[in-house]
Write a protein that holds these residues in place. Structure first.
Motif, mmCIF file in Angstrom:
data_model
loop_
_atom_site.group_PDB
_atom_site.id
_atom_site.type_symbol
_atom_site.label_atom_id
_atom_site.label_comp_id
_atom_site.label_asym_id
_atom_site.label_seq_id
_atom_site.Cartn_x
_atom_site.Cartn_y
_atom_site.Cartn_z
ATOM 1 N N THR A 30 0.838 -1.194 0.000
ATOM 2 C CA THR A 30 0.000 0.000 0.000
ATOM 3 C C THR A 30 0.873 1.244 0.000
ATOM 4 O O THR A 30 2.045 1.212 0.366
ATOM 5 C CB THR A 30 -0.921 0.043 1.236
ATOM 6 N N VAL A 31 0.267 2.336 -0.397
ATOM 7 C CA VAL A 31 0.918 3.648 -0.326
ATOM 8 C C VAL A 31 0.113 4.491 0.653
ATOM 9 O O VAL A 31 -1.068 4.781 0.408
ATOM 10 C CB VAL A 31 0.980 4.331 -1.702
ATOM 11 N N ILE A 32 0.742 4.860 1.754
ATOM 12 C CA ILE A 32 0.080 5.659 2.781
ATOM 13 C C ILE A 32 0.632 7.076 2.720
ATOM 14 O O ILE A 32 1.852 7.282 2.775
ATOM 15 C CB ILE A 32 0.313 5.069 4.181
ATOM 16 N N ASN A 33 -0.252 8.030 2.588
ATOM 17 C CA ASN A 33 0.123 9.445 2.653
ATOM 18 C C ASN A 33 -0.481 10.051 3.909
ATOM 19 O O ASN A 33 -1.659 9.803 4.216
ATOM 20 C CB ASN A 33 -0.364 10.198 1.415
ATOM 21 N N ALA A 34 0.314 10.810 4.623
ATOM 22 C CA ALA A 34 -0.159 11.369 5.887
ATOM 23 C C ALA A 34 0.406 12.761 6.088
ATOM 24 O O ALA A 34 1.554 13.049 5.743
ATOM 25 C CB ALA A 34 0.257 10.464 7.046
ATOM 26 N N THR A 35 -0.400 13.625 6.638
ATOM 27 C CA THR A 35 0.017 14.964 7.032
ATOM 28 C C THR A 35 -0.619 15.271 8.378
ATOM 29 O O THR A 35 -1.642 14.677 8.749
ATOM 30 C CB THR A 35 -0.416 16.029 6.020
ATOM 31 N N TYR A 36 -0.004 16.199 9.125
ATOM 32 C CA TYR A 36 -0.687 16.674 10.322
ATOM 33 C C TYR A 36 -0.734 18.189 10.308
ATOM 34 O O TYR A 36 0.125 18.855 9.736
ATOM 35 C CB TYR A 36 -0.078 16.121 11.603
ATOM 36 N N SER A 37 -1.785 18.704 10.939
ATOM 37 C CA SER A 37 -2.108 20.121 10.815
ATOM 38 C C SER A 37 -2.627 20.664 12.140
ATOM 39 O O SER A 37 -3.220 19.925 12.938
ATOM 40 C CB SER A 37 -3.181 20.293 9.727
ATOM 41 N N PRO A 38 -2.429 21.970 12.404
ATOM 42 C CA PRO A 38 -3.021 22.588 13.590
ATOM 43 C C PRO A 38 -4.506 22.890 13.433
ATOM 44 O O PRO A 38 -5.156 23.318 14.385
ATOM 45 C CB PRO A 38 -2.209 23.877 13.751
ATOM 46 N N ALA A 55 -4.847 5.928 2.043
ATOM 47 C CA ALA A 55 -4.145 4.673 1.797
ATOM 48 C C ALA A 55 -4.655 4.068 0.496
ATOM 49 O O ALA A 55 -5.843 3.774 0.360
ATOM 50 C CB ALA A 55 -4.351 3.703 2.956
ATOM 51 N N ASP A 56 -3.750 3.893 -0.447
ATOM 52 C CA ASP A 56 -4.076 3.253 -1.722
ATOM 53 C C ASP A 56 -3.885 1.745 -1.547
ATOM 54 O O ASP A 56 -2.764 1.260 -1.390
ATOM 55 C CB ASP A 56 -3.161 3.781 -2.816
ATOM 56 N N VAL A 57 -4.997 1.002 -1.568
ATOM 57 C CA VAL A 57 -4.942 -0.444 -1.313
ATOM 58 C C VAL A 57 -5.236 -1.247 -2.578
ATOM 59 O O VAL A 57 -5.621 -2.414 -2.508
ATOM 60 C CB VAL A 57 -5.932 -0.838 -0.194
ATOM 61 N N SER A 58 -5.034 -0.637 -3.746
ATOM 62 C CA SER A 58 -5.377 -1.306 -5.009
ATOM 63 C C SER A 58 -4.572 -2.582 -5.229
ATOM 64 O O SER A 58 -5.034 -3.503 -5.917
ATOM 65 C CB SER A 58 -5.181 -0.344 -6.184
ATOM 66 N N ARG A 59 -3.368 -2.684 -4.673
ATOM 67 C CA ARG A 59 -2.533 -3.869 -4.875
ATOM 68 C C ARG A 59 -2.825 -4.988 -3.876
ATOM 69 O O ARG A 59 -2.293 -6.101 -4.008
ATOM 70 C CB ARG A 59 -1.051 -3.485 -4.778
ATOM 71 N N VAL A 60 -3.645 -4.708 -2.890
ATOM 72 C CA VAL A 60 -3.917 -5.711 -1.862
ATOM 73 C C VAL A 60 -4.921 -6.758 -2.331
ATOM 74 O O VAL A 60 -4.830 -7.934 -1.970
ATOM 75 C CB VAL A 60 -4.414 -5.035 -0.566
ATOM 76 N N GLY A 61 -5.893 -6.339 -3.148
ATOM 77 C CA GLY A 61 -6.915 -7.270 -3.613
ATOM 78 C C GLY A 61 -8.086 -7.407 -2.666
ATOM 79 O O GLY A 61 -8.796 -8.438 -2.681
ATOM 80 N N SER A 62 -8.327 -6.403 -1.856
ATOM 81 C CA SER A 62 -9.434 -6.455 -0.907
ATOM 82 C C SER A 62 -10.772 -6.337 -1.623
ATOM 83 O O SER A 62 -10.940 -5.520 -2.528
ATOM 84 C CB SER A 62 -9.299 -5.326 0.118
ATOM 85 N N SER A 63 -11.734 -7.129 -1.177
ATOM 86 C CA SER A 63 -13.086 -7.053 -1.736
ATOM 87 C C SER A 63 -13.977 -6.115 -0.937
ATOM 88 O O SER A 63 -15.036 -5.715 -1.406
ATOM 89 C CB SER A 63 -13.724 -8.449 -1.765
ATOM 90 N N ASN A 64 -13.534 -5.738 0.274
ATOM 91 C CA ASN A 64 -14.351 -4.864 1.112
ATOM 92 C C ASN A 64 -13.435 -3.990 1.980
ATOM 93 O O ASN A 64 -13.223 -4.278 3.167
ATOM 94 C CB ASN A 64 -15.297 -5.679 1.997
ATOM 95 N N PRO A 65 -12.878 -2.915 1.423
ATOM 96 C CA PRO A 65 -11.949 -2.063 2.182
ATOM 97 C C PRO A 65 -12.566 -1.437 3.431
ATOM 98 O O PRO A 65 -11.831 -1.081 4.360
ATOM 99 C CB PRO A 65 -11.559 -0.985 1.163
#
Length: 413
Positions: free
Chosen positions: A158-166, A183-193
């Motif tokens: 997966t590719v996880i992108n994260a930021t934090y903000s005030p 989180a991009d889960v396209s490569r995991v093959g999940s049927s119900n994210p």
């Protein structure tokens, strides 16, 4: 807090209580560390299929050679033992004797240093996820357990992108920071994210304020988004204080002096104050503890053990809770080892902590009798604080018997 942080005393409790998610120690064992590829001060996570290794080291302060053994358990996302047999997650032997050790040299306080590395010629790890390594004397994991060291193996799916903000749901530019995650889960093959993933987030490697989210805010295609969620709001805190006691000759700021008492060195730190102004003079290491001795020496066997004395001026004690020194040197635990006492004559809180030479980041944190740990009354909360966040993404489809770790991301400023 949903984790029981303790050294477990018998095999029954071992399989019914969650493990601490980094390390824990007892019975004369000290400085239990998890090193990835030999590196200190990094997250205990490595890629599945890589040539990375995890080295676990510790010291026996009794200075009497012991027969130590270790056992490896696979754990789920909440650090309970997985419903798997050893054959499913291990390839090779288990209950292995630790045969690598060395005695300390040129130290005032003598100890024996032990270490072992995974995977090894005898043991391979087959699955991603969380692993707890149990260490016991004389292969007695029921009554001789002395330590638990934990690490994780991640499948980079997966590719996880994260930021934090005030800008948070609890206010803007105030005492809080809020995470926004995708989180991009396209490569995991999940049927119900919406139901098959668990997200775990820590701030500065702490487990006391760890957050577990079992459902994203919404899913667009195969992109999961976590946004505007109250659980993703963290206390901002303040920059860590720091002290370097890697040399008793050339010590710098924060140390008043070294003294030698009862055949051991004591490091007297300069008195602190609660609620100092926001510290902006230097970046910190987010609570890290690094074993080190200055000069051309072996950190593992030539670094000495010393008493560090912390002292904080306070006209009166807090009556509705306790103050702790929070540091990676004590695995960010709030226990007897890190709890400060109040001296009514000197008008101060104090604590003496027995540590191996090196450098530490630390903060003072207040734990009320009824409530969550907070830095509001001890360090102050500033939205500008540079914090780190560790993000774990676990995947368990319907019918599966264990949690795969399919994503890990750490952000820091």
């Amino acid at each position: 807090m949903n984790l029981v942080v303790a050294i477990l005393l018998n095999i029954t409790s071992l399989i019914t209580a969650p493990f601490h998610t980094q390390v824990a120690e007892s019975s004369g064992i000290s400085t239990l560390r998890v090193l990835i590829d030999g590196e200190d001060n990094v997250s205990p996570v490595f890629l599945a299929g890589s040539e990375s290794t995890v080295t676990i080291t510790f010291d026996d302060l009794s200075y009497i050679p012991q027969n130590y053994y270790y056992m490896v358990l696979h754990c789920d996302a909440s650090w309970m033992p997985s419903n798997l047999t050893q054959m499913e997650y291990l390839d090779g032997l288990d209950d292995i004797m630790i045969d690598e050790y060395a005695t300390s040299t040129n130290t005032a306080y003598n100890y024996i240093h032990y270490w072992f590395t995974l995977p090894s010629d005898f043991l391979k790890l087959k699955l991603s996820g969380n692993y707890a390594v149990l260490i016991a004397r004389d292969n007695d994991f029921e009554s001789g357990l002395v330590g638990v060291a934990c690490f994780s193996i991640v499948e980079p799916l997966t590719v996880i992108n994260a930021t934090y903000s005030p800008t948070t749901v609890r206010g803007i530019n105030s005492e809080w920071q809020q995470l926004e995650l995708t989180a991009d889960v396209s490569r995991v093959g999940s049927s119900n994210p919406m139901t098959e993933f668990t997200m775990v987030i820590r701030q500065n490697y702490r487990v006391d304020n760890e957050v577990t989210i079992t459902q994203p805010t919404f899913v667009t295609g195969k992109m999961m988004k976590y946004t505007n969620a109250m659980p993703l709001v963290f206390e901002a805190g303040n920059q860590y204080r720091s002290v370097d006691f890697s040399s008793r000759y050339t010590y710098g700021s924060g140390i008043d002096r070294f003294i030698f008492v009862d055949s051991v060195y004591k490091v007297l730190l300069e008195p602190d104050d609660f609620l100092r102004k926001r510290r902006t003079d230097a970046r910190d290491a987010h609570g890290a503890y690094v074993v080190h001795i200055q000069g051309d020496y072996d950190d593992d066997t030539e670094a000495d053990y010393m008493w560090l004395r912390f002292e904080v001026s306070a006209q009166n004690p807090f009556l509705d809770g306790r103050v702790y020194v929070m540091t990676g040197a004590n695995y960010n635990l709030f226990d007897e080892r890190s709890m400060m006492r109040y001296d009514f004559e000197r008008k101060c809180y104090w604590l003496e902590m027995f540590l191996k030479q090196g450098g530490i980041n630390y903060q003072y944190i207040f734990v009320p009798k009824h409530g969550e740990p907070s830095m509001k009354m001890t360090e102050g909360n500033y939205w500008q604080t540079n914090n780190s966040y560790q993000i774990y993404l676990y995947y368990r489809p319907f019918g599966e018997r264990y949690d795969r770790l399919v994503g890990y991301q750490e952000i820091k400023q």
